[in-house]
Every structure is written in structure tokens, then in C-alpha cells.
Motif scaffolding. Structure first.
Motif, PDB file in Angstrom:
ATOM      1  N   VAL A  39     -73.336  -5.649  93.143  1.00 28.37           N
ATOM      2  CA  VAL A  39     -71.980  -5.748  93.553  1.00 28.37           C
ATOM      3  C   VAL A  39     -71.397  -4.408  92.775  1.00 28.37           C
ATOM      4  O   VAL A  39     -71.161  -4.583  91.580  1.00 28.37           O
ATOM      5  CB  VAL A  39     -71.311  -7.028  93.253  1.00 28.37           C
ATOM      6  N   CYS A  40     -70.905  -3.336  93.489  1.00 32.97           N
ATOM      7  CA  CYS A  40     -70.044  -2.226  92.913  1.00 32.97           C
ATOM      8  C   CYS A  40     -68.873  -2.137  92.696  1.00 32.97           C
ATOM      9  O   CYS A  40     -68.130  -2.932  93.811  1.00 32.97           O
ATOM     10  CB  CYS A  40     -70.892  -1.040  93.616  1.00 32.97           C
ATOM     11  N   HIS A  41     -68.082  -1.444  92.019  1.00 35.06           N
ATOM     12  CA  HIS A  41     -66.741  -1.339  92.031  1.00 35.06           C
ATOM     13  C   HIS A  41     -66.161  -0.657  93.341  1.00 35.06           C
ATOM     14  O   HIS A  41     -65.235  -1.070  93.920  1.00 35.06           O
ATOM     15  CB  HIS A  41     -66.193  -0.225  91.146  1.00 35.06           C
ATOM     16  N   SER A  42     -67.072   0.087  94.193  1.00 35.37           N
ATOM     17  CA  SER A  42     -66.569   0.689  95.392  1.00 35.37           C
ATOM     18  C   SER A  42     -66.457  -0.408  96.527  1.00 35.37           C
ATOM     19  O   SER A  42     -65.636  -0.473  97.409  1.00 35.37           O
ATOM     20  CB  SER A  42     -67.672   1.545  95.849  1.00 35.37           C
ATOM     21  N   ASP A  43     -67.312  -1.550  96.217  1.00 38.89           N
ATOM     22  CA  ASP A  43     -67.104  -2.757  97.421  1.00 38.89           C
ATOM     23  C   ASP A  43     -65.549  -3.347  96.827  1.00 38.89           C
ATOM     24  O   ASP A  43     -64.938  -3.875  97.711  1.00 38.89           O
ATOM     25  CB  ASP A  43     -67.919  -3.683  97.114  1.00 38.89           C
ATOM     26  N   GLY A  59     -70.855  -4.409 100.997  1.00 38.20           N
ATOM     27  CA  GLY A  59     -72.229  -4.101 100.204  1.00 38.20           C
ATOM     28  C   GLY A  59     -73.046  -2.676 100.653  1.00 38.20           C
ATOM     29  O   GLY A  59     -73.185  -2.577 101.589  1.00 38.20           O
ATOM     30  N   HIS A  60     -73.234  -1.918  99.511  1.00 34.95           N
ATOM     31  CA  HIS A  60     -73.974  -0.649  99.665  1.00 34.95           C
ATOM     32  C   HIS A  60     -74.993  -0.264  98.743  1.00 34.95           C
ATOM     33  O   HIS A  60     -75.564   0.753  98.570  1.00 34.95           O
ATOM     34  CB  HIS A  60     -72.953   0.302  99.780  1.00 34.95           C
ATOM     35  N   GLU A  61     -75.422  -1.228  97.718  1.00 35.67           N
ATOM     36  CA  GLU A  61     -76.438  -1.090  96.727  1.00 35.67           C
ATOM     37  C   GLU A  61     -77.384  -2.157  97.347  1.00 35.67           C
ATOM     38  O   GLU A  61     -77.559  -3.205  96.803  1.00 35.67           O
ATOM     39  CB  GLU A  61     -75.855  -1.116  95.501  1.00 35.67           C
ATOM     40  N   GLY A  62     -78.562  -1.654  97.890  1.00 39.25           N
ATOM     41  CA  GLY A  62     -79.492  -2.694  98.378  1.00 39.25           C
ATOM     42  C   GLY A  62     -80.954  -2.143  98.361  1.00 39.25           C
ATOM     43  O   GLY A  62     -81.256  -1.161  98.197  1.00 39.25           O
ATOM     44  N   GLY A 166     -79.963   3.247  94.390  1.00 43.78           N
ATOM     45  CA  GLY A 166     -79.128   4.271  95.419  1.00 43.78           C
ATOM     46  C   GLY A 166     -77.870   4.580  95.045  1.00 43.78           C
ATOM     47  O   GLY A 166     -77.306   5.296  95.842  1.00 43.78           O
ATOM     48  N   CYS A 167     -77.156   3.929  94.174  1.00 40.20           N
ATOM     49  CA  CYS A 167     -75.722   4.202  93.865  1.00 40.20           C
ATOM     50  C   CYS A 167     -75.472   5.154  92.608  1.00 40.20           C
ATOM     51  O   CYS A 167     -75.780   6.109  92.494  1.00 40.20           O
ATOM     52  CB  CYS A 167     -74.875   3.066  94.011  1.00 40.20           C
ATOM     53  N   GLY A 168     -74.827   4.343  91.638  1.00 40.79           N
ATOM     54  CA  GLY A 168     -74.742   4.842  90.308  1.00 40.79           C
ATOM     55  C   GLY A 168     -75.919   5.490  89.744  1.00 40.79           C
ATOM     56  O   GLY A 168     -75.759   6.278  88.992  1.00 40.79           O
ATOM     57  N   GLY A 363     -72.710  -2.411  83.719  1.00 42.29           N
ATOM     58  CA  GLY A 363     -73.644  -3.054  84.429  1.00 42.29           C
ATOM     59  C   GLY A 363     -73.254  -3.769  85.770  1.00 42.29           C
ATOM     60  O   GLY A 363     -72.018  -3.575  86.237  1.00 42.29           O
ATOM     61  N   ARG A 364     -74.209  -4.625  86.207  1.00 45.59           N
ATOM     62  CA  ARG A 364     -73.975  -5.044  87.783  1.00 45.59           C
ATOM     63  C   ARG A 364     -74.383  -6.477  87.796  1.00 45.59           C
ATOM     64  O   ARG A 364     -75.329  -6.844  87.219  1.00 45.59           O
ATOM     65  CB  ARG A 364     -74.704  -4.202  88.686  1.00 45.59           C
ATOM     66  N   THR A 365     -73.505  -7.317  88.492  1.00 47.69           N
ATOM     67  CA  THR A 365     -73.944  -8.598  89.044  1.00 47.69           C
ATOM     68  C   THR A 365     -74.728  -8.110  90.309  1.00 47.69           C
ATOM     69  O   THR A 365     -74.465  -7.505  91.280  1.00 47.69           O
ATOM     70  CB  THR A 365     -72.632  -9.475  89.512  1.00 47.69           C
TER      71      THR A 365
HETATM   72 ZN   LIG Z   1     -71.915   1.537  94.349  1.00 41.70          ZN
END
Ligand SMILES: [Zn+2]
Ligand SMILES: [Zn+2]
Length: 370
Positions: A39-43, A59-62, A166-168, A363-365
Motif C-alpha cells: 500500500v503506497c502513498h500514490s494509492d 493498488g500498483h505494487e503487486g 516494482g515501485c519505490g 516502509g510499507r504495509t
Molecule cells: Zn508506489
């Protein structure tokens, strides 16, 4: 097919877990069973942005497993494990032909329209069209994505960590390694210690930089930067920040400065902290109304390079497998980027965390699926 997904029905209202219809993949598309999604800040930005079409699935980090492929797909087969790329490219335009697919513009129209590359959606709810997000829509049990979004990764790679590549991770690591071209023994300053910045630190460390100076306004983020390889930390609010960075780099300034902050003051500081002949890379995104002011006097004498980098110059099919292998070899720290793992039903908690917790900037959830 029918599946469960977190649906953004109305701007700013909590996401709802609903049954969504997902159509078959077309010729150049792939059906992926999602196993993990960050779950990214862009979401969150999309969740709060009035231009996001609704209903949509964010959702874009999968990362997941290929379930079915379209008739023209050649790059993956069912059973392959994949990390997803939100910047699919056409392969034929001048940017792609020049070896810079990260600059290909074919994905941006569909991205803003909430469709796949052909301008149509595979998603519907109770017979009404629903919208894709970043061509990936990973807050769902399954997704249909372009083949150019599916990058095969080793099966030993755990999905939670793979979902972040795929993202950060790719943006930050490659901003240091590809865009800046950090060299062994060099000095590097990284501005903005978030999800991109910590990975720029990791890229600089793996490229062999001798000194890596983390710069941020939050003391907690500076402390965290050391976990990822920063050798020094300077608070960006210090009025003598440039002198501090120069003192750590032979009095000359750093060889490479990488600005991941999205703050124009940091860009100006990064430029001033770069030594003569050095390189300043700007990877953070600014509001279009912003201006950067650089001292023009002596511009020619300092012989520095200032360059922007989109997606860290990432080329997913080249770079994602490298990042996965660096993780498997114990060189790239992704474990500390996974702050907690939740189920899809808890997704609104992850959005609430963005407003509560500083550490979630780094970090990420990660949502895991069975
Ligand atoms: Zn992202
Ligand atoms: Zn292209």
C-alpha cells in the motif's frame, strides 16, 4: 470470473470489499493471481484525488502467479511468478527504440483514463464498468494486466518483498545505480528519506560508495537511513547543511547528489552540495507550478550535470530480476521495508496509518492473499 476486491466507490469514502467481475485477458494481456500488494502513498493520493474515476480498484505494487495468458503473449506462462510494473511500454516508439522504455508515453493516457492499454476496462460491478488504476489494480484477488507489466522473478522470492520491487525499490535503487551512475569510492548525498530515498541509499551502498549522507527533516528517518546503509546523516533544516556535506566530502562537495524529496529547496541544496564535475539527479516529483532557482553565475565553470530521472531510469525486464537476486543474495534489504502484513479486509487501516505514522513513509504495509 468473479473475485473479491477493495473498491473505491466514492472519493474519500472507505474502500469496500465487493464482488467484482473480471473479464478474460485479451491477446497481449495476462491474468495474474495476486499474492501480495504494497500500500503506497500514490494509492492514498489517488484515493484523495477528485480526478480518479470511480468505481475503481487501486493498488500498483503487486506480485503474484500467472494464471492465464492471452493468445499473443510470449514472455510468461501460467505458473510463472511475476512482479508487476506500472509503466508498461509499447516497444516501438522512438523512446523505446532508443533503449529508454521508461520514457515511453503509451501508458499515460490509459493510466489517467483508468483503462488498460487498448482504452477499455476488464472490470465491472453489477454490470457497470469499473476502472483500473495504473493498469494494475492490485487490491484484488486477481487482475488482468498488459504482458509488458509482467516481469518474471525467481520462485524462491517471497511475494511480500517481491511486491515492493516494482515501485519505490526500483526507482530509488536505479536512481543511484543507473541515473546517477554512482561509482566505487565516491561520496553520495541522498535528499528525502522515504520509500524511494532508502532504496537510493541501498543502490549507492551496493555500487560501492564510500560515504552516503542521508538528508531529511525528520530525525527518525535519518536514524532509519542507517539501517539501509547511510554512513552519515544531516538534518535538512540545519542552516549550514551545505557546509556539513562539504566537510564530509573533502571540502569539495559530493560526487553524486540524488534528490528524492519532491521539495524544490532540497533540489537547490542538492545542486549546491554537488562538487564541480559531479552529478545531481532529481527523481522526486514536483507540483507543476513549482520553480527551481539555481545560481547562474559560474554555471559553465562548475561543469556539473543536473538531470531528472523518471522511475529511476528503471527498465523492469532488466532490473526487477537483478533486484530480486540482490535480495536473495542478502545484499538488498527489503525485509525492513515490510512493516506489517494484513488481509485485504483490513485495507482501510493501512490508509489510516498514512495519517498516523511517520515510519510508514519509508516502509510499507503489505496485503497478503491466500
Ligand atoms: Zn508506489
Ligand atoms: Zn514506446
Amino acid at each position: 470470473m468473479k473475485m473479491q476486491a477493495a473498491v473505491m466507490s466514492k472519493l474519500g469514502e472507505p474502500l469496500e470489499i465487493r464482488t467484482v467481475d473480471l473479464a478474460e485477458p485479451k491477446a497481449t494481456e495476462v491474468l495474474v493471481k495476486i499474492k501480495a500488494t504494497g500500500v503506497c502513498h500514490s494509492d492514498l493520493n489517488a484515493f484523495e484525488d477528485a480526478t480518479t474515476p470511480t468505481p475503481s480498484i487501486l493498488g500498483h505494487e503487486g506480485a503474484g502467479i500467472v494464471e492465464k495468458v492471452g493468445s499473443a503473449v510470449t514472455g510468461v506462462v501460467p505458473g510463472d511468478h511475476v512482479a508487476l510494473n506500472w509503466v508498461p511500454y509499447c516497444g516501438t516508439c522512438e523512446y523505446c527504440a532508443a533503449g529508454t522504455p521508461n520514457l515511453c508515453e503509451s501508458a499515460f493516457g490509459p493510466m489517467f483514463d483508468g483503462t488498460l492499454l487498448d482504452g477499455t476496462s476488464r472490470l465491472s460491478i453489477d454490470g457497470e464498468q469499473a476502472y483500473h488504476y495504473s493498469l494494475l489494480s492490485t487490491f484484488a484477488e486477481y487482475t488482468v494486466v498488459p504482458e509488458k507489466s509482467c516481469v518474471k522473478i525467481p520462485k524462491e522470492m517471497p511475494f511480500a518483498e517481491a511486491s515492493l520491487i516494482g515501485c519505490g525499490v526500483s526507482t530509488g535503487y536505479n536512481a543511484a545505480v543507473r541515473a546517477a551512475g554512482v561509482t566505487p569510492g565516491s561520496t553520495v548525498a541522498i535528499f528525502g528519506i522515504g520509500g524511494v530515498g532508502v532504496n537510493a541509499i541501498q543502490g549507492a551502498r551496493i555500487a560501492g560508495a564510500e560515504k552516503i549522507i542521508a538528508c531529511d527533516i525528520k530525525p527518525d528517518n535519518l536514524e532509519l537511513a542507517k539501517q539501509f546503509g547511510a554512513t552519515h546523516a544531516v538534518n535538512s533544516l540545519d542552516p549550514d547543511i551545505i557546509e556539513q556535506i562539504q566537510a564530509l566530502s573533502s571540502g569539495l562537495g559530493v560526487n553524486f547528489a540524488i534528490d528524492c524529496s519532491g521539495n524544490t529547496v532540497a533540489t537547490e541544496t542538492a545542486w549546491k552540495a554537488t562538487r564541480k564535475g559531479g552529478t545531481t539527479v532529481v527523481v522526486g516529483a514536483f507540483h507543476p507550478s513549482k520553480q527551481v532557482a539555481l545560481p547562474a553565475g559560474g554555471f559553465h565553470r562548475v561543469a556539473k550535470v543536473l538531470r531528472g530521472s523518471f522511475y529511476g531510469d528503471s527498465q523492469p525486464f532488466r532490473d526487477f530480476p537483478i533486484l530480486a537476486q540482490l535480495y536473495l543474495d542478502g545484499k538488498l534489504n527489503l525485509d525492513h521495508l515490510v512493516l506489517r502484513k494484513i488481509k485485504l479486509e483490513q485495507i482501510n487501516e493501512a490508509f489510516a496509518d498514512f495519517h498516523d505514522c511517520n515510519a510508514v513513509n519509508v516502509g510499507r504495509t503489505v496485503i497478503e492473499f491466500d
